[in-house]
Design a protein around this motif. Structure first.
Motif, PDB file in Angstrom:
ATOM      1  N   TYR A   1      20.581  -5.824 -44.867  1.00  0.00           N
ATOM      2  CA  TYR A   1      20.611  -6.277 -46.486  1.00  0.00           C
ATOM      3  C   TYR A   1      19.918  -7.659 -46.413  1.00  0.00           C
ATOM      4  CZ  TYR A   1      23.183  -2.444 -48.074  1.00  0.00           C
ATOM      5  OH  TYR A   1      23.867  -1.005 -48.388  1.00  0.00           O
ATOM      6  N   TYR A   2      19.116  -7.877 -47.214  1.00  0.00           N
ATOM      7  CA  TYR A   2      18.482  -9.219 -47.309  1.00  0.00           C
ATOM      8  C   TYR A   2      18.502  -9.594 -48.910  1.00  0.00           C
ATOM      9  CZ  TYR A   2      16.000  -7.666 -43.107  1.00  0.00           C
ATOM     10  OH  TYR A   2      15.567  -7.352 -42.001  1.00  0.00           O
ATOM     11  N   CYS A   3      18.812 -10.822 -48.954  1.00  0.00           N
ATOM     12  CA  CYS A   3      18.525 -11.460 -50.283  1.00  0.00           C
ATOM     13  C   CYS A   3      17.034 -12.378 -49.978  1.00  0.00           C
ATOM     14  CB  CYS A   3      19.628 -12.400 -50.952  1.00  0.00           C
ATOM     15  SG  CYS A   3      20.092 -13.788 -49.597  1.00  0.00           S
ATOM     16  N   ALA A   4      16.523 -12.502 -51.403  1.00  0.00           N
ATOM     17  CA  ALA A   4      14.929 -13.248 -51.124  1.00  0.00           C
ATOM     18  C   ALA A   4      14.639 -13.713 -52.518  1.00  0.00           C
ATOM     19  CB  ALA A   4      14.177 -12.041 -50.764  1.00  0.00           C
ATOM     20  N   ALA A   5      14.028 -14.898 -52.369  1.00  0.00           N
ATOM     21  CA  ALA A   5      13.576 -15.484 -53.465  1.00  0.00           C
ATOM     22  C   ALA A   5      11.808 -15.114 -53.910  1.00  0.00           C
ATOM     23  CB  ALA A   5      13.675 -16.782 -53.504  1.00  0.00           C
ATOM     24  N   GLY A   6      11.605 -15.338 -55.100  1.00  0.00           N
ATOM     25  CA  GLY A   6      10.091 -15.266 -55.525  1.00  0.00           C
ATOM     26  C   GLY A   6       9.979 -15.439 -56.874  1.00  0.00           C
ATOM     27  N   VAL A   7       8.764 -15.317 -57.349  1.00  0.00           N
ATOM     28  CA  VAL A   7       8.296 -15.392 -58.879  1.00  0.00           C
ATOM     29  C   VAL A   7       8.171 -14.325 -59.546  1.00  0.00           C
ATOM     30  CG1 VAL A   7       7.732 -17.843 -58.373  1.00  0.00           C
ATOM     31  CG2 VAL A   7       5.943 -15.858 -58.185  1.00  0.00           C
ATOM     32  N   VAL A   8       8.211 -14.162 -60.844  1.00  0.00           N
ATOM     33  CA  VAL A   8       7.917 -12.845 -61.397  1.00  0.00           C
ATOM     34  C   VAL A   8       6.841 -12.182 -61.200  1.00  0.00           C
ATOM     35  CG1 VAL A   8       7.629 -11.962 -63.978  1.00  0.00           C
ATOM     36  CG2 VAL A   8       9.429 -14.000 -63.523  1.00  0.00           C
ATOM     37  N   ASP A   9       5.718 -12.757 -60.824  1.00  0.00           N
ATOM     38  CA  ASP A   9       4.449 -12.374 -60.678  1.00  0.00           C
ATOM     39  C   ASP A   9       4.503 -11.400 -59.413  1.00  0.00           C
ATOM     40  OD1 ASP A   9       2.205 -14.560 -62.297  1.00  0.00           O
ATOM     41  OD2 ASP A   9       3.434 -12.978 -63.144  1.00  0.00           O
ATOM     42  N   ASP A  10       5.526 -11.625 -58.356  1.00  0.00           N
ATOM     43  CA  ASP A  10       5.303 -11.092 -57.072  1.00  0.00           C
ATOM     44  C   ASP A  10       5.614  -9.514 -57.323  1.00  0.00           C
ATOM     45  OD1 ASP A  10       5.192 -13.609 -55.641  1.00  0.00           O
ATOM     46  OD2 ASP A  10       7.355 -13.767 -55.441  1.00  0.00           O
ATOM     47  N   GLY A  11       6.331  -9.031 -58.085  1.00  0.00           N
ATOM     48  CA  GLY A  11       6.603  -7.907 -58.309  1.00  0.00           C
ATOM     49  C   GLY A  11       8.052  -7.596 -57.716  1.00  0.00           C
ATOM     50  N   TYR A  12       8.216  -6.437 -57.213  1.00  0.00           N
ATOM     51  CA  TYR A  12       9.480  -5.854 -56.603  1.00  0.00           C
ATOM     52  C   TYR A  12       9.827  -6.629 -55.434  1.00  0.00           C
ATOM     53  CZ  TYR A  12       9.608  -2.249 -60.203  1.00  0.00           C
ATOM     54  OH  TYR A  12       9.307  -1.427 -61.219  1.00  0.00           O
ATOM     55  N   LEU A  13       8.987  -6.930 -54.423  1.00  0.00           N
ATOM     56  CA  LEU A  13       9.345  -7.564 -53.313  1.00  0.00           C
ATOM     57  C   LEU A  13       9.089  -8.836 -53.379  1.00  0.00           C
ATOM     58  CD1 LEU A  13       8.152  -4.755 -50.398  1.00  0.00           C
ATOM     59  CD2 LEU A  13      10.428  -5.214 -51.705  1.00  0.00           C
ATOM     60  N   PRO A  14       9.940  -9.873 -53.324  1.00  0.00           N
ATOM     61  CA  PRO A  14       9.496 -11.422 -53.472  1.00  0.00           C
ATOM     62  C   PRO A  14       8.736 -11.762 -52.322  1.00  0.00           C
ATOM     63  CG  PRO A  14      11.970 -10.909 -53.670  1.00  0.00           C
ATOM     64  CD  PRO A  14      11.242  -9.555 -53.245  1.00  0.00           C
ATOM     65  N   GLY A  15       7.786 -12.724 -52.482  1.00  0.00           N
ATOM     66  CA  GLY A  15       6.625 -13.101 -52.040  1.00  0.00           C
ATOM     67  C   GLY A  15       7.199 -14.610 -51.278  1.00  0.00           C
ATOM     68  N   GLY A  16       8.375 -15.050 -51.556  1.00  0.00           N
ATOM     69  CA  GLY A  16       8.734 -16.433 -51.153  1.00  0.00           C
ATOM     70  C   GLY A  16       9.683 -16.320 -49.800  1.00  0.00           C
ATOM     71  N   CYS A  17      10.833 -16.877 -49.957  1.00  0.00           N
ATOM     72  CA  CYS A  17      11.741 -16.995 -49.048  1.00  0.00           C
ATOM     73  C   CYS A  17      12.723 -15.786 -49.125  1.00  0.00           C
ATOM     74  CB  CYS A  17      12.571 -18.523 -48.865  1.00  0.00           C
ATOM     75  SG  CYS A  17      11.398 -19.864 -48.862  1.00  0.00           S
ATOM     76  N   TRP A  18      13.070 -15.407 -47.695  1.00  0.00           N
ATOM     77  CA  TRP A  18      14.188 -14.415 -47.503  1.00  0.00           C
ATOM     78  C   TRP A  18      15.201 -14.828 -46.301  1.00  0.00           C
ATOM     79  CZ3 TRP A  18      12.761  -8.611 -47.747  1.00  0.00           C
ATOM     80  CH2 TRP A  18      11.792  -8.249 -48.318  1.00  0.00           C
ATOM     81  N   GLY A  19      16.222 -14.584 -46.747  1.00  0.00           N
ATOM     82  CA  GLY A  19      17.248 -14.667 -45.768  1.00  0.00           C
ATOM     83  C   GLY A  19      17.137 -14.007 -44.426  1.00  0.00           C
ATOM     84  N   GLN A  20      17.993 -14.157 -43.548  1.00  0.00           N
ATOM     85  CA  GLN A  20      17.823 -13.575 -42.136  1.00  0.00           C
ATOM     86  C   GLN A  20      18.501 -12.103 -42.200  1.00  0.00           C
ATOM     87  OE1 GLN A  20      20.277 -15.796 -39.322  1.00  0.00           O
ATOM     88  NE2 GLN A  20      22.168 -15.349 -40.634  1.00  0.00           N
ATOM     89  N   GLY A  21      19.039 -11.773 -42.892  1.00  0.00           N
ATOM     90  CA  GLY A  21      19.687 -10.301 -43.222  1.00  0.00           C
ATOM     91  C   GLY A  21      20.840 -10.450 -42.516  1.00  0.00           C
ATOM     92  N   THR A  22      21.689  -9.341 -43.232  1.00  0.00           N
ATOM     93  CA  THR A  22      23.131  -9.082 -42.581  1.00  0.00           C
ATOM     94  C   THR A  22      23.116  -7.243 -42.408  1.00  0.00           C
ATOM     95  OG1 THR A  22      25.521  -9.296 -42.957  1.00  0.00           O
ATOM     96  CG2 THR A  22      23.995  -8.981 -45.154  1.00  0.00           C
ATOM     97  N   HIS A  23      23.775  -7.349 -41.229  1.00  0.00           N
ATOM     98  CA  HIS A  23      23.772  -5.821 -40.798  1.00  0.00           C
ATOM     99  C   HIS A  23      25.074  -5.199 -41.413  1.00  0.00           C
ATOM    100  CE1 HIS A  23      20.975  -7.416 -37.658  1.00  0.00           C
ATOM    101  NE2 HIS A  23      20.668  -6.028 -37.566  1.00  0.00           N
ATOM    102  N   ILE A  24      24.923  -4.414 -42.252  1.00  0.00           N
ATOM    103  CA  ILE A  24      26.122  -3.649 -42.727  1.00  0.00           C
ATOM    104  C   ILE A  24      26.129  -2.214 -42.305  1.00  0.00           C
ATOM    105  CG2 ILE A  24      27.203  -2.894 -45.007  1.00  0.00           C
ATOM    106  CD1 ILE A  24      27.125  -5.821 -44.587  1.00  0.00           C
ATOM    107  N   THR A  25      27.482  -1.884 -41.885  1.00  0.00           N
ATOM    108  CA  THR A  25      27.688  -0.500 -41.410  1.00  0.00           C
ATOM    109  C   THR A  25      28.781   0.016 -42.238  1.00  0.00           C
ATOM    110  OG1 THR A  25      26.904  -1.140 -39.128  1.00  0.00           O
ATOM    111  CG2 THR A  25      28.305   0.995 -39.285  1.00  0.00           C
ATOM    112  N   VAL A  26      28.350   1.293 -42.501  1.00  0.00           N
ATOM    113  CA  VAL A  26      29.490   2.000 -43.509  1.00  0.00           C
ATOM    114  C   VAL A  26      29.933   3.098 -42.546  1.00  0.00           C
ATOM    115  CG1 VAL A  26      29.988   3.427 -45.636  1.00  0.00           C
ATOM    116  CG2 VAL A  26      28.257   1.563 -45.685  1.00  0.00           C
ATOM    117  N   SER A  27      31.304   2.835 -42.144  1.00  0.00           N
ATOM    118  CA  SER A  27      31.949   3.947 -41.347  1.00  0.00           C
ATOM    119  C   SER A  27      33.404   3.729 -41.321  1.00  0.00           C
ATOM    120  CB  SER A  27      31.489   3.815 -39.854  1.00  0.00           C
ATOM    121  OG  SER A  27      32.149   4.218 -38.986  1.00  0.00           O
ATOM    122  N   SER A  28      34.093   4.889 -41.169  1.00  0.00           N
ATOM    123  CA  SER A  28      35.441   5.002 -41.127  1.00  0.00           C
ATOM    124  C   SER A  28      35.971   4.740 -39.857  1.00  0.00           C
ATOM    125  CB  SER A  28      35.987   6.251 -41.491  1.00  0.00           C
ATOM    126  OG  SER A  28      35.554   7.404 -40.742  1.00  0.00           O
TER     127      SER A  28
END
Length: 122
Positions: free
Chosen positions: A95-122
């Motif tokens: 999972y990533y969080c990211a920053a962009g501007v309105v004109d970027d559309g769905y995928l931000p063209g600015g800065c992204w976080g490094q991402g965090t690994h999420i595992t869903v498991s019992s």
């Protein structure tokens, strides 16, 4: 200057809620025309835009997500968060969080976080 960092719960059990927080430094999440998004990459798949919150607090969500999703912010802490309810193993992803501007559309063209690994498991 702008940096983003996701929290890292790591492992989440099925049916539980996934809660992630993105801390933004070097820029204000209320800056005009900026958008802050959550994106994920499931194993072996491409990037999937989940949703976003804009500078004015407006929220937008991917209508194809099957489980309830909420995005909100805390301007006093310069943070925005993701809550994904009733998770299943299909929600396992980086999972990533990211920053962009309105004109970027769905995928931000600015800065992204490094991402965090999420595992869903019992």
């Amino acid at each position: 200057q702008v940096q983003l960092q996701e929290s890292d719960p790591g492992l989440v059990k099925p049916s539980q809620m996934l809660s992630l927080t993105c801390t933004v430094s070097g820029g204000s999440i209320t800056t005009r025309n900026y958008v802050y998004s959550w994106i994920r990459r499931p194993p072996g798949k491409g990037l999937e835009w989940m949703g976003a919150i804009a500078y004015d607090g407006s929220t937008y969500y991917n209508p194809y997500l099957k489980n309830p999703t909420s995005i909100f912010r805390d301007t006093s802490k310069n943070q925005f968060s993701l809550q994904l309810s009733s998770v299943t193993p299909e929600d396992t992803a980086v999972y990533y969080c990211a920053a962009g501007v309105v004109d970027d559309g769905y995928l931000p063209g600015g800065c992204w976080g490094q991402g965090t690994h999420i595992t869903v498991s019992s």
